[in-house]
Structure formats: C-alpha cells, structure tokens
Design a protein around this motif. Structure first.
Motif, PDB file in Angstrom:
ATOM      1  N   ARG A 169      -4.290 -83.601 137.784  1.00 32.62           N
ATOM      2  CA  ARG A 169      -4.931 -83.132 136.432  1.00 32.62           C
ATOM      3  C   ARG A 169      -3.867 -83.542 135.247  1.00 32.62           C
ATOM      4  NH1 ARG A 169      -8.187 -83.278 140.114  1.00 32.62           N
ATOM      5  NH2 ARG A 169     -11.103 -82.686 139.758  1.00 32.62           N
ATOM      6  N   LEU A 170      -4.363 -84.419 134.317  1.00 37.34           N
ATOM      7  CA  LEU A 170      -3.723 -84.677 133.264  1.00 37.34           C
ATOM      8  C   LEU A 170      -3.326 -84.265 132.017  1.00 37.34           C
ATOM      9  CD1 LEU A 170      -3.057 -89.220 134.180  1.00 37.34           C
ATOM     10  CD2 LEU A 170      -1.839 -87.235 135.032  1.00 37.34           C
ATOM     11  N   THR A 171      -2.308 -83.865 131.284  1.00 39.22           N
ATOM     12  CA  THR A 171      -2.721 -82.843 130.243  1.00 39.22           C
ATOM     13  C   THR A 171      -1.890 -83.984 129.397  1.00 39.22           C
ATOM     14  OG1 THR A 171      -3.239 -80.505 131.500  1.00 39.22           O
ATOM     15  CG2 THR A 171      -2.191 -80.911 128.691  1.00 39.22           C
ATOM     16  N   PRO A 172      -2.143 -84.269 127.956  1.00 40.54           N
ATOM     17  CA  PRO A 172      -1.624 -85.129 127.184  1.00 40.54           C
ATOM     18  C   PRO A 172      -0.753 -83.913 126.113  1.00 40.54           C
ATOM     19  CG  PRO A 172      -3.419 -85.000 126.432  1.00 40.54           C
ATOM     20  CD  PRO A 172      -3.882 -84.477 127.605  1.00 40.54           C
ATOM     21  N   THR A 173       1.576 -84.404 126.492  1.00 40.75           N
ATOM     22  CA  THR A 173       1.584 -83.758 125.356  1.00 40.75           C
ATOM     23  C   THR A 173       2.507 -84.341 124.194  1.00 40.75           C
ATOM     24  OG1 THR A 173       4.025 -84.185 126.660  1.00 40.75           O
ATOM     25  CG2 THR A 173       2.181 -82.272 127.389  1.00 40.75           C
ATOM     26  N   GLY A 174       2.431 -86.166 124.446  1.00 45.33           N
ATOM     27  CA  GLY A 174       2.816 -86.120 123.236  1.00 45.33           C
ATOM     28  C   GLY A 174       2.993 -88.067 122.876  1.00 45.33           C
ATOM     29  N   LYS A 175       3.432 -88.466 122.554  1.00 44.38           N
ATOM     30  CA  LYS A 175       4.165 -90.106 122.553  1.00 44.38           C
ATOM     31  C   LYS A 175       5.423 -90.254 122.015  1.00 44.38           C
ATOM     32  CE  LYS A 175      -0.394 -91.651 122.219  1.00 44.38           C
ATOM     33  NZ  LYS A 175      -1.054 -92.845 120.919  1.00 44.38           N
ATOM     34  N   VAL A 176       6.624 -90.967 122.817  1.00 44.38           N
ATOM     35  CA  VAL A 176       7.693 -91.316 122.443  1.00 44.38           C
ATOM     36  C   VAL A 176       7.096 -92.679 121.365  1.00 44.38           C
ATOM     37  CG1 VAL A 176      10.243 -92.213 122.736  1.00 44.38           C
ATOM     38  CG2 VAL A 176       8.732 -90.399 124.346  1.00 44.38           C
ATOM     39  N   ASP A 177       7.303 -92.606 119.810  1.00 43.60           N
ATOM     40  CA  ASP A 177       7.382 -93.697 118.762  1.00 43.60           C
ATOM     41  C   ASP A 177       8.845 -94.623 119.232  1.00 43.60           C
ATOM     42  OD1 ASP A 177       6.900 -95.289 117.169  1.00 43.60           O
ATOM     43  OD2 ASP A 177       6.421 -94.603 115.902  1.00 43.60           O
ATOM     44  N   LEU A 198      12.622 -98.119 130.662  1.00 48.54           N
ATOM     45  CA  LEU A 198      11.372 -98.771 130.548  1.00 48.54           C
ATOM     46  C   LEU A 198      11.304 -99.963 130.127  1.00 48.54           C
ATOM     47  CD1 LEU A 198       8.791 -99.093 128.900  1.00 48.54           C
ATOM     48  CD2 LEU A 198       9.945 -98.240 126.866  1.00 48.54           C
ATOM     49  N   THR A 199      11.130-101.516 130.286  1.00 46.69           N
ATOM     50  CA  THR A 199      11.078-102.838 129.251  1.00 46.69           C
ATOM     51  C   THR A 199      10.074-103.037 127.896  1.00 46.69           C
ATOM     52  OG1 THR A 199       9.415-103.644 131.068  1.00 46.69           O
ATOM     53  CG2 THR A 199      11.410-103.518 132.086  1.00 46.69           C
ATOM     54  N   ARG A 200      10.755-103.490 127.390  1.00 47.11           N
ATOM     55  CA  ARG A 200      10.216-104.599 126.672  1.00 47.11           C
ATOM     56  C   ARG A 200      10.222-105.395 126.030  1.00 47.11           C
ATOM     57  NH1 ARG A 200      12.839 -99.002 121.902  1.00 47.11           N
ATOM     58  NH2 ARG A 200      12.292-100.840 120.792  1.00 47.11           N
ATOM     59  N   MET A 205      14.898-106.168 125.554  1.00 50.46           N
ATOM     60  CA  MET A 205      15.323-104.937 126.104  1.00 50.46           C
ATOM     61  C   MET A 205      14.987-104.270 127.396  1.00 50.46           C
ATOM     62  SD  MET A 205      15.834-102.406 123.031  1.00 50.46           S
ATOM     63  CE  MET A 205      15.587-103.814 121.396  1.00 50.46           C
ATOM     64  N   VAL A 206      15.463-102.951 127.754  1.00 46.38           N
ATOM     65  CA  VAL A 206      15.284-102.206 129.149  1.00 46.38           C
ATOM     66  C   VAL A 206      15.928-100.728 128.325  1.00 46.38           C
ATOM     67  CG1 VAL A 206      15.110-101.434 131.411  1.00 46.38           C
ATOM     68  CG2 VAL A 206      14.980-104.130 130.726  1.00 46.38           C
ATOM     69  N   ASN A 207      15.100-100.170 128.189  1.00 43.65           N
ATOM     70  CA  ASN A 207      16.095 -98.669 127.184  1.00 43.65           C
ATOM     71  C   ASN A 207      16.080 -97.570 128.555  1.00 43.65           C
ATOM     72  OD1 ASN A 207      13.364 -98.644 124.392  1.00 43.65           O
ATOM     73  ND2 ASN A 207      14.865 -98.581 124.913  1.00 43.65           N
ATOM     74  N   VAL A 208      16.768 -97.128 128.799  1.00 36.52           N
ATOM     75  CA  VAL A 208      17.076 -96.192 129.372  1.00 36.52           C
ATOM     76  C   VAL A 208      16.100 -94.367 128.532  1.00 36.52           C
ATOM     77  CG1 VAL A 208      18.647 -94.602 130.405  1.00 36.52           C
ATOM     78  CG2 VAL A 208      19.347 -96.750 130.566  1.00 36.52           C
ATOM     79  N   LEU A 209      15.452 -94.133 129.285  1.00 32.89           N
ATOM     80  CA  LEU A 209      14.640 -92.684 128.447  1.00 32.89           C
ATOM     81  C   LEU A 209      15.364 -90.990 129.367  1.00 32.89           C
ATOM     82  CD1 LEU A 209      10.868 -93.837 129.052  1.00 32.89           C
ATOM     83  CD2 LEU A 209      12.152 -94.006 127.221  1.00 32.89           C
ATOM     84  N   HIS A 210      15.638 -90.556 128.347  1.00 30.30           N
ATOM     85  CA  HIS A 210      16.279 -89.306 129.313  1.00 30.30           C
ATOM     86  C   HIS A 210      15.178 -87.934 128.843  1.00 30.30           C
ATOM     87  CE1 HIS A 210      19.924 -91.063 129.156  1.00 30.30           C
ATOM     88  NE2 HIS A 210      20.051 -91.210 127.726  1.00 30.30           N
ATOM     89  N   THR A 217      13.490 -88.940 125.116  1.00 30.91           N
ATOM     90  CA  THR A 217      13.777 -89.765 124.563  1.00 30.91           C
ATOM     91  C   THR A 217      14.838 -91.000 124.800  1.00 30.91           C
ATOM     92  OG1 THR A 217      16.127 -88.446 124.930  1.00 30.91           O
ATOM     93  CG2 THR A 217      14.200 -87.678 122.937  1.00 30.91           C
ATOM     94  N   VAL A 218      15.057 -92.051 123.788  1.00 30.35           N
ATOM     95  CA  VAL A 218      15.181 -93.651 124.032  1.00 30.35           C
ATOM     96  C   VAL A 218      16.930 -93.223 124.068  1.00 30.35           C
ATOM     97  CG1 VAL A 218      15.054 -95.842 123.452  1.00 30.35           C
ATOM     98  CG2 VAL A 218      12.984 -94.531 123.602  1.00 30.35           C
TER      99      VAL A 218
END
Length: 388
Positions: A169-177, A198-200, A205-210, A217-218
């Motif tokens: 099951r999924l529980t939302p914890t937030g969003k990355v703007d 992540l592709t944009r 661009m392509v982001n690396v997410l930590h 974080t981006v």
C-alpha cells in the motif's frame, strides 16, 4: 503404509497445484490501455464520441505466442512515457498511474488526472485494492530497490510525488517541487537505494535525485542529453541508462542518449540519431540489446510532408557504451510501449491507433512478426514487467 503413501501423494498433489499456480502467474506483461483518447483527422488527441473505460490487460509471455489472460478496468493514459506501470518482482501486485482522464468541460474532452491504482495480481481476476492520488499529470512510477519508497513524475505541475510503501500500500509523504511548472517531468528510474534519475522534457535536462529516507533533493548539476528528453530505461546491471530525445516533433531525425552510471558523476557518453518520435524504448532483460521504437510521422496529418502510415521498431546491440543497429521492422501507427519477454525472445509493441499489440520473435539477428493481440475498446499505451 497406505496412510503414509496417501499423505505423500496429497503433499505431491498440493505441491504440483502450488507450482501450477506460480507458473500461471509467472512471466506476465501488464498493458495499460487508454479508452478516453483518440486522434482526430488533424492528429490532435481528443476524447472519442463514446468514451470507453481505461483498462489493464495481463499478457502471458511465458510461451509463444503470448496470450491475454485477463483485462480489468483501471485508469490509465497515453500521455506520458509508455512505462506508467510498475510490477513487483514476484508478480503479486502492480501500480498504474493516469496522467489524463475524460473531461467534457475541456476543449478536447480530456483533462489532467492524478489517480494512482494499486492492483492485486493474485486475485482472480486481478483487482484494484487501493486508489490514491499523486499530482497533476501523474505518469511514470518506480519503486526503490528495497521496495519501501515510490516516486511518481507529475507532468502537469512540475513535481515528483513521494510515497512510502508498506504491505503493498502507498502512503503519500510529500512532493518535490522542480522549480518550473513547465518542466514536464516524465521518466523516473532508480539507480540504487539513494539515487534516481528524472527526465524533464520541458526544459531539456535529466536530473539526478538524491534520496535520504523520504527526503528527495535535486542535484545542482543537470545531465544534458538532447532536446525534450522523455522516455528512459536502465539496464539490469545498473551501469547504463538510455533516454529518448523527442526533439521538436517536426519530422527531423531525433536521438537517443546513453548515460554512463559507473562513475561518481553520471554523464552522457554517446548520442545516436534515430527515426523521428522515439517514444518507445527498452533494454532487453540481459542488457545485450536495446529496442527503440519510432512514431515515424504516423502521428502527423496525411498532408504533412513527413507523414508515414506506419511506425518503426529497431533493435541495437549494446556494446559497452556504443550501439550497433541489427534489425528494423514496421509497426502500427502511434507506437507506444515496448516489452521483452523474460527470456528476451519475444518483443511486444503497443499500437495506440489500431488498438492492438504487435508481436515479434527476436533471435539475435532478425525480427519475425507474429499475430497481433487486439485490445478491445482502448488503445495500449504503457507496459510493465517484473523483470528489467
């Protein structure tokens, strides 16, 4: 002796039944199918006169030819990369996202969606067991290697939704703007437990997410591939990612880029020209091959100078960080997702316009077409498998 023999026989029968059940679930491809989107004569995506339910089809690819075992109603959308389906390694459950939905108040009859469906694949037939929400334009979803975190790209609002995962099951914890509502985040892949890509397509661009727990974080350094990076996949070894660069959509040759993941800092190491509209792409399960589809002008009006009636699919040998084209075949118009069988010998190609899934055999040298799988009342638009 008879009792003992009967007991052993009952154990044997039970084991055989259990093995049969496992075999019945093994090696399935899930196809998300959009029932609320078609193209008009000008190749604009609109709602059909009679909207049909979106669905998910369960396709058995454990033997050839593949067969559809079940189809159930599940929200889905052709908008976004054709990988908006995630399947657990044991094929017991899956997640499907929906970027758009029918909206009679919208100009085209279609509006943004944010629905996320969790599906129990062990039920007969499979069924939705949780419905939740991500962000506007929710598209590609992927889970961390340990299965405790889910990330979903939200194309319409320029964010990434973060969910914890427990007991399927999924529980939302937030969003990355992402700092740009028009960034069009599209594809997400996990490199390891603490890193994702992540592709944009909106800002090229392509982001690396930590990742640290539920904090995402981006990285300040973007990876540059090409114009409008969109669909992305990663090989089974986790050493190489591939990105489709959709370009401006004017009919020119487009490209795919390879990102080397073996160094401390990821970087694009090669970019190859491919036919226009390379939305579908997929590594083979062993990483030896890369399948790249192309819409090839099939989503342009017949009057367009670069219109073609069909799409294309090509197979490339992956040789380190280089690609060598081995084979190519025509496919249906408006090509979407690609999926290999677990053994890499069967390739499925979604045809959104003709509402069917093309079937090919791959022997390492040539693509041999087989009988297509029709999808009733909806266009196939995203694939998911339990294997890479």
């Amino acid at each position: 002796m008879r009792v003992a023999g009967a007991y052993r026989a009952s154990l044997l029968v039970g084991a055989c039944l259990f093995a049969t059940m496992l075999a019945a679930r093994a090696d399935v491809v899930l196809s998300s199918n959009d029932g609320h989107s078609v193209m008009d004569a000008q190749k604009v995506i609109v709602a059909p006169a009679q909207v049909k339910p979106d669905t998910v089809s369960v396709i058995d690819v454990s033997r050839y030819p593949p067969t559809i075992k079940a189809t159930i109603d599940v929200p889905g959308s052709v908008v976004g990369p054709p990988m908006a389906v995630w399947v657990a390694k044991d094929e017991s459950w899956a997640i499907v996202t929906s970027a758009t939905k029918a909206d009679p108040s919208a100009k085209t009859g279609i509006g943004p969606d944010d629905r996320v469906s969790v599906i129990d694949l062990t039920a007969t037939p499979p069924k939705i067991v949780q419905s939740t929400n991500a962000g506007g334009g929710a598209t590609m979803v992927r889970l961390s290697p340990d299965g405790t975190l889910a990330l979903i790209a939200n194309r319409s609002e320029g964010t990434v939704s973060v969910f914890t995962v427990k007991d399927k099951r999924l529980t939302p914890t937030g969003k990355v703007d992402l700092g740009n509502k028009a960034s069009l985040p599209s594809s997400i892949v996990f490199v390891n437990a603490t890193t994702a890509l992540l592709t944009r397509g909106g800002d090229n661009m392509v982001n690396v997410l930590h990742i640290n727990g539920t904090t995402v974080t981006v990285d300040p350094r973007p990876i540059t591939t090409g114009i409008a990076p969109y669909t992305m996949d990663i090989n089974a070894a986790g050493t190489l990612a591939v990105v489709s660069n959709m370009g401006r959509g004017d009919g020119d040759e487009d490209s795919v880029s390879l990102i080397d993941l073996t160094g401390k800092t990821f970087r694009t190491v090669a970019t190859y020209g491919v036919s226009s509209g390379p939305e579908p792409l997929k590594f083979s399960p062993d990483g030896k091959y890369l399948a790249v589809g192309a819409q090839y002008g099939s989503t342009k009006p017949a009057s367009h100078p670069f219109h073609h009636d069909n799409g294309l699919v090509a197979i490339y040998a992956v040789q380190g960080t280089t690609l060598k084209k081995l084979a190519e075949a025509p496919v249906g118009p408006w090509a979407e997702g690609l999926a290999f069988s677990r053994d890499g010998k069967t390739l499925l190609v979604q045809g959104m316009q003709d509402r069917e899934i093309g079937v090919f055999r791959w022997d390492g040298k040539q693509l041999t077409p087989g009988k297509s799988l029709p999808i009733a009342d909806a266009g196939p638009e995203s694939f998911g498998t339990a294997w890479p």
